[in-house]
Write an enzyme that holds these catalytic residues in place. Structure first.
Site, mmCIF file in Angstrom:
data_model
loop_
_atom_site.group_PDB
_atom_site.id
_atom_site.type_symbol
_atom_site.label_atom_id
_atom_site.label_comp_id
_atom_site.label_asym_id
_atom_site.label_seq_id
_atom_site.Cartn_x
_atom_site.Cartn_y
_atom_site.Cartn_z
ATOM 1 N N ASN A 85 0.851 -1.190 0.000
ATOM 2 C CA ASN A 85 0.000 0.000 0.000
ATOM 3 C C ASN A 85 0.886 1.238 0.000
ATOM 4 O OD1 ASN A 85 -2.329 -1.619 0.216
ATOM 5 N ND2 ASN A 85 -2.140 -1.689 2.446
ATOM 6 N N GLN A 92 -2.179 3.139 2.946
ATOM 7 C CA GLN A 92 -1.007 2.945 3.814
ATOM 8 C C GLN A 92 -1.213 3.664 5.143
ATOM 9 O OE1 GLN A 92 2.720 4.340 2.169
ATOM 10 N NE2 GLN A 92 3.919 3.489 3.862
ATOM 11 N N VAL A 94 1.034 2.798 8.097
ATOM 12 C CA VAL A 94 2.341 2.929 8.764
ATOM 13 C C VAL A 94 3.332 3.526 7.763
ATOM 14 C CG1 VAL A 94 4.224 1.704 9.907
ATOM 15 C CG2 VAL A 94 1.850 0.971 10.279
ATOM 16 N N HIS A 98 6.388 -1.247 3.488
ATOM 17 C CA HIS A 98 6.234 -2.647 3.896
ATOM 18 C C HIS A 98 5.454 -3.408 2.854
ATOM 19 C CE1 HIS A 98 3.028 -0.199 5.684
ATOM 20 N NE2 HIS A 98 2.219 -1.225 5.508
ATOM 21 N N HIS A 100 3.005 -6.597 2.393
ATOM 22 C CA HIS A 100 2.153 -7.595 3.044
ATOM 23 C C HIS A 100 2.251 -8.893 2.240
ATOM 24 C CE1 HIS A 100 -0.485 -4.709 5.394
ATOM 25 N NE2 HIS A 100 -0.036 -3.880 4.468
#
Ligand code: DGP
Length: 112
Positions: A85, A92, A94, A98, A100
């Site tokens: 994201n 998104q 955070v 990253h 997932h």
């Protein structure tokens, strides 16, 4: 600005860590959306995909290879989904890039 994931890298808060190397860390998502749901993050503080530059190529490549290897180690033989994201519109939350990895059930498409 350090995020909660920086604290996980520094072991300042606990996480169920599945893999660590010089470039990245993989750990289980605290709020799983599938029977298997883990995150792969670069150790470098990169906010999002929108912040990547040429020098990050090896880091992102490593994250994707680790996603594949951990997915195999988790027994996701039927397949899985890799999601990143980006920004508000991408969902998104955070602000530390990253990936997932979700699997262990039949996933629907398209996502919301
Ligand atoms: P995103 O919406 O793409 O920014 O997803 C952030 C994910 O991070 C979300 O699925 C929940 C997970 N998460 C947030 N805080 C923590 C935490 O402290 N520990 C772990 N393991 N996962 C977290």
């Amino acid at each position: 600005m350090p995020s909660i994931f920086t604290k996980i890298i520094a072991r300042e808060i606990p996480a169920d860590i599945l893999h660590e190397d010089d470039l990245c860390l993989a750990f289980r998502d605290i709020s799983p959306k599938a029977p298997t749901h883990f995150l792969v993050i670069p150790k470098k503080e990169i906010v999002s995909l929108a912040d990547l530059n040429d020098e990050d190529q090896a880091i992102i490549g490593r994250c994707v290879v680790v996603a594949s290897q951990v997915a195999a180690a988790e027994g996701l033989t039927g397949g899985y989904r890799l999601v990143c994201n980006c920004g508000d519109d991408g969902g998104q939350e955070v602000p530390h890039l990253h990936f997932h990895v979700m699997g262990g059930r039949k996933l629907t498409w398209p996502p919301g």
